[in-house]
Design a protein around this motif. Structure first.
Motif, PDB file in Angstrom:
ATOM      1  N   GLU A 231       0.815  -1.210   0.000  1.00 25.20           N
ATOM      2  CA  GLU A 231       0.000   0.000   0.000  1.00 25.20           C
ATOM      3  C   GLU A 231       0.852   1.265   0.000  1.00 25.20           C
ATOM      4  O   GLU A 231       0.509   2.246  -0.648  1.00 25.20           O
ATOM      5  N   THR A 232       1.979   1.232   0.727  1.00 27.58           N
ATOM      6  CA  THR A 232       2.810   2.438   0.848  1.00 27.58           C
ATOM      7  C   THR A 232       4.088   2.368   0.028  1.00 27.58           C
ATOM      8  O   THR A 232       4.736   3.384  -0.198  1.00 27.58           O
ATOM      9  N   GLY A 233       4.482   1.146  -0.386  1.00 27.33           N
ATOM     10  CA  GLY A 233       5.740   0.969  -1.099  1.00 27.33           C
ATOM     11  C   GLY A 233       6.949   0.930  -0.183  1.00 27.33           C
ATOM     12  O   GLY A 233       8.078   0.771  -0.633  1.00 27.33           O
ATOM     13  N   LYS A 234       6.727   1.036   1.117  1.00 22.09           N
ATOM     14  CA  LYS A 234       7.822   1.023   2.097  1.00 22.09           C
ATOM     15  C   LYS A 234       8.455  -0.369   2.164  1.00 22.09           C
ATOM     16  O   LYS A 234       7.764  -1.380   2.113  1.00 22.09           O
ATOM     17  N   VAL A 235       9.775  -0.381   2.301  1.00 18.01           N
ATOM     18  CA  VAL A 235      10.518  -1.633   2.412  1.00 18.01           C
ATOM     19  C   VAL A 235      11.288  -1.630   3.722  1.00 18.01           C
ATOM     20  O   VAL A 235      11.998  -0.670   4.037  1.00 18.01           O
ATOM     21  N   ASP A 236      11.147  -2.697   4.496  1.00 19.50           N
ATOM     22  CA  ASP A 236      11.897  -2.881   5.737  1.00 19.50           C
ATOM     23  C   ASP A 236      12.623  -4.212   5.649  1.00 19.50           C
ATOM     24  O   ASP A 236      12.177  -5.126   4.959  1.00 19.50           O
ATOM     25  N   VAL A 237      13.730  -4.310   6.360  1.00 18.80           N
ATOM     26  CA  VAL A 237      14.468  -5.564   6.421  1.00 18.80           C
ATOM     27  C   VAL A 237      14.466  -6.040   7.869  1.00 18.80           C
ATOM     28  O   VAL A 237      14.814  -5.293   8.784  1.00 18.80           O
ATOM     29  N   LEU A 238      14.056  -7.283   8.059  1.00 21.64           N
ATOM     30  CA  LEU A 238      13.955  -7.897   9.373  1.00 21.64           C
ATOM     31  C   LEU A 238      15.010  -8.996   9.467  1.00 21.64           C
ATOM     32  O   LEU A 238      15.090  -9.851   8.586  1.00 21.64           O
ATOM     33  N   GLU A 239      15.791  -8.967  10.527  1.00 19.57           N
ATOM     34  CA  GLU A 239      16.780 -10.024  10.731  1.00 19.57           C
ATOM     35  C   GLU A 239      16.059 -11.296  11.160  1.00 19.57           C
ATOM     36  O   GLU A 239      15.095 -11.250  11.931  1.00 19.57           O
ATOM     37  N   ASN A 240      16.511 -12.432  10.662  1.00 12.59           N
ATOM     38  CA  ASN A 240      15.936 -13.721  11.030  1.00 12.59           C
ATOM     39  C   ASN A 240      16.459 -14.098  12.414  1.00 12.59           C
ATOM     40  O   ASN A 240      17.593 -14.520  12.560  1.00 12.59           O
ATOM     41  N   THR A 241      15.620 -13.930  13.418  1.00 13.16           N
ATOM     42  CA  THR A 241      15.996 -14.270  14.789  1.00 13.16           C
ATOM     43  C   THR A 241      15.245 -15.512  15.268  1.00 13.16           C
ATOM     44  O   THR A 241      15.103 -15.730  16.464  1.00 13.16           O
ATOM     45  N   SER A 242      14.789 -16.334  14.329  1.00 16.87           N
ATOM     46  CA  SER A 242      14.043 -17.548  14.684  1.00 16.87           C
ATOM     47  C   SER A 242      14.991 -18.605  15.247  1.00 16.87           C
ATOM     48  O   SER A 242      16.210 -18.460  15.214  1.00 16.87           O
ATOM     49  N   GLU A 243      14.406 -19.680  15.718  1.00 14.91           N
ATOM     50  CA  GLU A 243      15.210 -20.771  16.285  1.00 14.91           C
ATOM     51  C   GLU A 243      16.138 -21.400  15.249  1.00 14.91           C
ATOM     52  O   GLU A 243      17.144 -21.998  15.605  1.00 14.91           O
ATOM     53  N   HIS A 244      15.821 -21.234  13.963  1.00  9.90           N
ATOM     54  CA  HIS A 244      16.696 -21.751  12.910  1.00  9.90           C
ATOM     55  C   HIS A 244      18.044 -21.033  12.906  1.00  9.90           C
ATOM     56  O   HIS A 244      19.019 -21.534  12.365  1.00  9.90           O
ATOM     57  N   MET A 245      18.068 -19.832  13.477  1.00  7.30           N
ATOM     58  CA  MET A 245      19.288 -19.029  13.495  1.00  7.30           C
ATOM     59  C   MET A 245      19.794 -18.843  14.926  1.00  7.30           C
ATOM     60  O   MET A 245      20.519 -17.905  15.223  1.00  7.30           O
ATOM     61  N   GLY A 246      19.376 -19.742  15.835  1.00  5.23           N
ATOM     62  CA  GLY A 246      19.835 -19.684  17.215  1.00  5.23           C
ATOM     63  C   GLY A 246      18.965 -18.834  18.126  1.00  5.23           C
ATOM     64  O   GLY A 246      19.278 -18.649  19.295  1.00  5.23           O
ATOM     65  N   GLY A 247      17.857 -18.318  17.599  1.00  3.74           N
ATOM     66  CA  GLY A 247      16.962 -17.481  18.392  1.00  3.74           C
ATOM     67  C   GLY A 247      15.785 -18.272  18.934  1.00  3.74           C
ATOM     68  O   GLY A 247      15.901 -19.447  19.260  1.00  3.74           O
ATOM     69  N   VAL A 248      14.643 -17.612  18.989  1.00  5.90           N
ATOM     70  CA  VAL A 248      13.443 -18.205  19.570  1.00  5.90           C
ATOM     71  C   VAL A 248      12.299 -18.133  18.570  1.00  5.90           C
ATOM     72  O   VAL A 248      12.164 -17.147  17.848  1.00  5.90           O
ATOM     73  N   GLY A 249      11.469 -19.168  18.539  1.00 10.79           N
ATOM     74  CA  GLY A 249      10.271 -19.172  17.703  1.00 10.79           C
ATOM     75  C   GLY A 249      10.552 -19.610  16.276  1.00 10.79           C
ATOM     76  O   GLY A 249      11.695 -19.743  15.857  1.00 10.79           O
ATOM     77  N   LEU A 250       9.474 -19.833  15.545  1.00  8.47           N
ATOM     78  CA  LEU A 250       9.559 -20.258  14.153  1.00  8.47           C
ATOM     79  C   LEU A 250       9.357 -19.058  13.234  1.00  8.47           C
ATOM     80  O   LEU A 250       8.701 -18.089  13.613  1.00  8.47           O
ATOM     81  N   PRO A 251       9.897 -19.118  12.011  1.00  4.77           N
ATOM     82  CA  PRO A 251       9.732 -17.990  11.083  1.00  4.77           C
ATOM     83  C   PRO A 251       8.287 -17.522  10.894  1.00  4.77           C
ATOM     84  O   PRO A 251       8.049 -16.306  10.907  1.00  4.77           O
ATOM     85  N   PRO A 252       7.297 -18.419  10.753  1.00  2.00           N
ATOM     86  CA  PRO A 252       5.927 -17.909  10.578  1.00  2.00           C
ATOM     87  C   PRO A 252       5.466 -17.061  11.769  1.00  2.00           C
ATOM     88  O   PRO A 252       4.773 -16.068  11.604  1.00  2.00           O
ATOM     89  N   GLU A 253       5.877 -17.453  12.967  1.00  2.00           N
ATOM     90  CA  GLU A 253       5.516 -16.698  14.170  1.00  2.00           C
ATOM     91  C   GLU A 253       6.189 -15.325  14.162  1.00  2.00           C
ATOM     92  O   GLU A 253       5.552 -14.304  14.443  1.00  2.00           O
ATOM     93  N   LEU A 254       7.452 -15.287  13.810  1.00  2.00           N
ATOM     94  CA  LEU A 254       8.206 -14.037  13.716  1.00  2.00           C
ATOM     95  C   LEU A 254       7.537 -13.082  12.721  1.00  2.00           C
ATOM     96  O   LEU A 254       7.347 -11.899  13.006  1.00  2.00           O
ATOM     97  N   LEU A 255       7.144 -13.608  11.574  1.00  2.00           N
ATOM     98  CA  LEU A 255       6.535 -12.781  10.529  1.00  2.00           C
ATOM     99  C   LEU A 255       5.109 -12.371  10.886  1.00  2.00           C
ATOM    100  O   LEU A 255       4.687 -11.263  10.578  1.00  2.00           O
TER     101      LEU A 255
END
Length: 121
Positions: A33-57
């Motif tokens: 809607e706005t054309g804005k672009v953001d970049v989110l670091e993958n902090t899911s458990e796949h990368m040593g963090g917490v939670g699954l990617p769908p939950e993060l997103l």
């Protein structure tokens, strides 16, 4: 609508689309809607963090995800979080967005997800 594309670099829409969804270092989030672009670091458990990617997103209010391919179990997990998945994305993040806008990507289903993969791409 917020659209997520897995990316191998932190270069916004110029980043290459990552083909192993769960283990990409970044998720590029495009607001259609706005054309804005953001970049989110993958902090899911796949990368040593917490939670699954769908939950993060889902926490970022992503409604659609564009990727190269994804296993059926992962597609179902995204659907549980209310996120539609489209497969066939390739090239840059911008290419994936343009392909999605032009209806050149397929919505993921049992017939076009990666068979034999129980993990997330």
């Amino acid at each position: 609508m917020k659209v997520c594309i897995p990316a191998t670099e932190n270069s916004g829409i110029d980043s290459p689309v990552g083909q192993h969804f769960g283990k990409v270092p970044f998720y590029t989030i495009y607001d259609s809607e706005t054309g804005k672009v953001d970049v989110l670091e993958n902090t899911s458990e796949h990368m040593g963090g917490v939670g699954l990617p769908p939950e993060l997103l889902a926490n970022e209010r992503v409604e659609t995800m564009l990727c190269g391919s994804l296993g059926w179990k992962a597609v179902q997990l995204f659907e549980q979080f209310g996120i539609k998945v489209f497969v066939g994305a390739q090239g840059s993040v911008n290419d994936a967005i343009e392909d999605w806008k032009s209806d050149r990507l397929e919505q993921a289903g049992a017939n076009n997800s990666c068979s034999g993969h129980d993990h997330e791409h």
